[in-house]
Design a protein around this motif. Structure first.
Motif, PDB file in Angstrom:
ATOM      1  N   LEU A  50      -1.979   1.730  -1.355  1.00 47.80           N
ATOM      2  CA  LEU A  50      -2.507   2.906  -0.661  1.00 47.80           C
ATOM      3  C   LEU A  50      -2.571   2.661   0.847  1.00 47.80           C
ATOM      4  O   LEU A  50      -2.360   3.578   1.645  1.00 47.80           O
ATOM      5  CB  LEU A  50      -3.896   3.255  -1.209  1.00 47.80           C
ATOM      6  N   TYR A  51      -2.848   1.401   1.218  1.00 46.54           N
ATOM      7  CA  TYR A  51      -2.797   1.057   2.640  1.00 46.54           C
ATOM      8  C   TYR A  51      -1.371   1.181   3.168  1.00 46.54           C
ATOM      9  O   TYR A  51      -1.155   1.562   4.332  1.00 46.54           O
ATOM     10  CB  TYR A  51      -3.323  -0.364   2.864  1.00 46.54           C
TER      11      TYR A  51
ATOM     12  N   ALA B 144      -1.339 -11.043  -2.498  1.00 43.89           N
ATOM     13  CA  ALA B 144      -2.595 -10.673  -1.831  1.00 43.89           C
ATOM     14  C   ALA B 144      -2.983 -11.707  -0.783  1.00 43.89           C
ATOM     15  O   ALA B 144      -3.441 -11.363   0.319  1.00 43.89           O
ATOM     16  CB  ALA B 144      -3.708 -10.511  -2.863  1.00 43.89           C
ATOM     17  N   MET B 145      -2.808 -12.983  -1.121  1.00 42.58           N
ATOM     18  CA  MET B 145      -3.187 -14.045  -0.185  1.00 42.58           C
ATOM     19  C   MET B 145      -2.310 -14.021   1.069  1.00 42.58           C
ATOM     20  O   MET B 145      -2.731 -14.426   2.147  1.00 42.58           O
ATOM     21  CB  MET B 145      -3.085 -15.408  -0.872  1.00 42.58           C
ATOM     22  N   GLU B 146      -1.092 -13.539   0.935  1.00 36.16           N
ATOM     23  CA  GLU B 146      -0.167 -13.484   2.065  1.00 36.16           C
ATOM     24  C   GLU B 146      -0.200 -12.141   2.795  1.00 36.16           C
ATOM     25  O   GLU B 146       0.446 -11.983   3.834  1.00 36.16           O
ATOM     26  CB  GLU B 146       1.264 -13.756   1.569  1.00 36.16           C
ATOM     27  N   SER B 147      -0.939 -11.176   2.267  1.00 36.41           N
ATOM     28  CA  SER B 147      -0.920  -9.826   2.829  1.00 36.41           C
ATOM     29  C   SER B 147      -1.696  -9.728   4.146  1.00 36.41           C
ATOM     30  O   SER B 147      -2.765 -10.308   4.310  1.00 36.41           O
ATOM     31  CB  SER B 147      -1.510  -8.838   1.813  1.00 36.41           C
ATOM     32  N   LYS B 148      -1.165  -8.932   5.053  1.00 36.97           N
ATOM     33  CA  LYS B 148      -1.849  -8.664   6.328  1.00 36.97           C
ATOM     34  C   LYS B 148      -3.135  -7.878   6.094  1.00 36.97           C
ATOM     35  O   LYS B 148      -4.074  -7.943   6.896  1.00 36.97           O
ATOM     36  CB  LYS B 148      -0.927  -7.881   7.260  1.00 36.97           C
ATOM     37  N   TYR B 149      -3.187  -7.117   4.978  1.00 32.32           N
ATOM     38  CA  TYR B 149      -4.382  -6.330   4.694  1.00 32.32           C
ATOM     39  C   TYR B 149      -5.566  -7.239   4.347  1.00 32.32           C
ATOM     40  O   TYR B 149      -6.720  -6.899   4.653  1.00 32.32           O
ATOM     41  CB  TYR B 149      -4.118  -5.346   3.551  1.00 32.32           C
ATOM     42  N   THR B 150      -5.304  -8.359   3.697  1.00 35.65           N
ATOM     43  CA  THR B 150      -6.375  -9.316   3.400  1.00 35.65           C
ATOM     44  C   THR B 150      -6.990  -9.826   4.698  1.00 35.65           C
ATOM     45  O   THR B 150      -8.215  -9.923   4.825  1.00 35.65           O
ATOM     46  CB  THR B 150      -5.830 -10.497   2.573  1.00 35.65           C
ATOM     47  N   ARG B 151      -6.147 -10.135   5.680  1.00 34.13           N
ATOM     48  CA  ARG B 151      -6.649 -10.570   6.990  1.00 34.13           C
ATOM     49  C   ARG B 151      -7.474  -9.476   7.655  1.00 34.13           C
ATOM     50  O   ARG B 151      -8.533  -9.748   8.228  1.00 34.13           O
ATOM     51  CB  ARG B 151      -5.457 -10.973   7.871  1.00 34.13           C
ATOM     52  N   LEU B 152      -7.021  -8.222   7.556  1.00 35.61           N
ATOM     53  CA  LEU B 152      -7.775  -7.118   8.159  1.00 35.61           C
ATOM     54  C   LEU B 152      -9.136  -6.948   7.476  1.00 35.61           C
ATOM     55  O   LEU B 152     -10.139  -6.652   8.150  1.00 35.61           O
ATOM     56  CB  LEU B 152      -6.971  -5.815   8.048  1.00 35.61           C
ATOM     57  N   LEU B 153      -9.187  -7.116   6.154  1.00 34.52           N
ATOM     58  CA  LEU B 153     -10.463  -7.016   5.436  1.00 34.52           C
ATOM     59  C   LEU B 153     -11.413  -8.126   5.866  1.00 34.52           C
ATOM     60  O   LEU B 153     -12.618  -7.898   6.050  1.00 34.52           O
ATOM     61  CB  LEU B 153     -10.233  -7.078   3.919  1.00 34.52           C
ATOM     62  N   LEU B 154     -10.859  -9.321   6.061  1.00 30.47           N
ATOM     63  CA  LEU B 154     -11.676 -10.441   6.551  1.00 30.47           C
ATOM     64  C   LEU B 154     -12.187 -10.163   7.955  1.00 30.47           C
ATOM     65  O   LEU B 154     -13.364 -10.399   8.263  1.00 30.47           O
ATOM     66  CB  LEU B 154     -10.856 -11.734   6.531  1.00 30.47           C
TER      67      LEU B 154
ATOM     68  N   LEU C 260      -6.964  -5.910  -5.788  1.00 29.86           N
ATOM     69  CA  LEU C 260      -6.715  -5.348  -4.448  1.00 29.86           C
ATOM     70  C   LEU C 260      -5.218  -5.150  -4.226  1.00 29.86           C
ATOM     71  O   LEU C 260      -4.776  -4.103  -3.736  1.00 29.86           O
ATOM     72  CB  LEU C 260      -7.298  -6.272  -3.379  1.00 29.86           C
ATOM     73  N   GLN C 261      -4.435  -6.175  -4.583  1.00 29.40           N
ATOM     74  CA  GLN C 261      -2.987  -6.106  -4.377  1.00 29.40           C
ATOM     75  C   GLN C 261      -2.365  -5.001  -5.226  1.00 29.40           C
ATOM     76  O   GLN C 261      -1.454  -4.295  -4.791  1.00 29.40           O
ATOM     77  CB  GLN C 261      -2.348  -7.455  -4.721  1.00 29.40           C
ATOM     78  N   ALA C 262      -2.852  -4.837  -6.447  1.00 30.94           N
ATOM     79  CA  ALA C 262      -2.254  -3.868  -7.370  1.00 30.94           C
ATOM     80  C   ALA C 262      -2.684  -2.436  -7.091  1.00 30.94           C
ATOM     81  O   ALA C 262      -1.877  -1.509  -7.219  1.00 30.94           O
ATOM     82  CB  ALA C 262      -2.609  -4.248  -8.809  1.00 30.94           C
TER      83      ALA C 262
END
Length: 330
Positions: free
Chosen positions: A262-263, A226-236, A255-257
């Motif tokens: 789904l994203y 999750a910390m490395e995911s591009k989706y986390t950056r998009l949420l931020l 979120l990761q699981a």
């Protein structure tokens, strides 16, 4: 801890936990008889009216009814404590009733053996409690059933005690006391299993600890992803996630699981810009979002949006060929 206690696996833990909770709420009730004035006051209390949990983290809220709290608080005083791990293995209602009654007596035996305050014969009576058949039928709600003692003996005494001996920390035997030609009462003999006999409990404990370690490792892996995911950056970027919330390991693992896969589905259908467009839309509708339920909110939003995207691709195949241009939520 509750999932481990109810012995539910990761694959279907929420559905099996739901079944366990529903069974618990239907079966768990207290009937209390108290002296009041010239007679008795009777109370029937359902102790657990409310349970809440989610499918994206392992937090469970169990709310006890206010009327049961005085009795729960005084459990030790009233000698009604017993091991939850024992009760979890008992399936018959008669096993549960007998186990609670036997446990109450044995707890008093252990208490007065150490603290004193009772004569030796009284202390031994707690370890070898006696109950009349009439009282036993009232306690097990069998006054109007099992009229033949042979069936009563097998279904209400022998079979439940076999289950208690197999799955709890007690070994219990009993004697039938006659009065005339009829069985008048039952005397139980309770022994606590020695540590040498408790290998199964030790093995269960080791398995439980190993299960906890494995779950911890799984959560750590999810957190790292999750910390490395591009989706986390998009949420931020869309202010749907704060740096403070990123310190919540359960939230990030959830979120990761449950959300990021789904994203990935949306990305496969609409490209990364499609995910960005979706999150921009979610951000615009943020008045409906609760900070306490961010993972649930994001999961619900994408679950509602994905079927629309898939339907559009079925009705308009040319849209499926378009990648990276976004898509309207209208």
């Amino acid at each position: 801890d509750l999932f481990a206690f109810f012995k539910v696996s990761d694959n279907d833990k929420h559905s099996r936990f739901k079944q366990a909770v529903e069974k618990m709420q239907k079966q768990a009730f207290f009937q209390i008889k108290e002296e009041a004035g010239k007679g008795f006051k009777f109370k029937s209390i359902v102790p657990i009216p409310y349970v809440e949990w989610t499918d994206y983290n392992d937090e469970v809220k169990i709310e006890f009814h206010r009327e049961i709290m005085p009795y729960l608080i005084n459990l030790k005083k009233n000698f009604t404590q017993h091991a939850l791990s024992d009760i979890a293995e008992l399936n018959s209602k008669y096993s549960l009733i007998l186990y609670r009654w036997l446990s109450m007596n044995y707890n008093q035996y252990e208490h007065y053996s150490v603290k004193g305050g009772r004569r030796a014969e009284q202390v031994e009576a707690y370890r070898n409690p006696s109950i009349s058949i009439k009282e036993l039928r009232i306690m097990t709600d069998t006054v109007n059933s099992y009229k033949q003692f042979t069936r009563f003996n097998n279904d209400v005494l022998k079979t439940p005690l076999d289950e208690i001996n197999a799955h709890t920390s007690f070994n219990v035997t009993y004697d039938k006391i006659k009065k005339g030609r009829s069985i008048d009462s039952i005397v139980f003999h309770i022994e606590k299993k020695r540590m040498a006999d408790d290998n199964s409990y030790k093995l269960d404990d080791r398995a439980y600890q190993e299960d906890k370690k494995q779950k911890s490792r799984n959560e750590a892996d999810l957190l790292k992803q999750a910390m490395e995911s591009k989706y986390t950056r998009l949420l931020l970027d869309n202010m749907l996630l704060s740096p403070y919330e990123m310190t919540d390991t359960s939230l990030m693992a959830g979120l990761q699981a449950h959300v990021y896969p789904l994203y990935d589905e949306l990305k496969a259908l609409r490209g990364l810009n499609g995910v960005k467009d979706h999150l921009s839309y979610v951000r615009a509708k943020q008045e409906a979002y609760s900070k306490r339920n961010i993972a649930k909110y994001l999961k619900k939003a994408i679950e509602q949006y994905l079927p629309t995207v898939k339907l559009q691709d079925l009705e308009q195949p040319e849209r499926a060929k378009v990648r990276g241009k976004g898509a309207s939520h209208e």
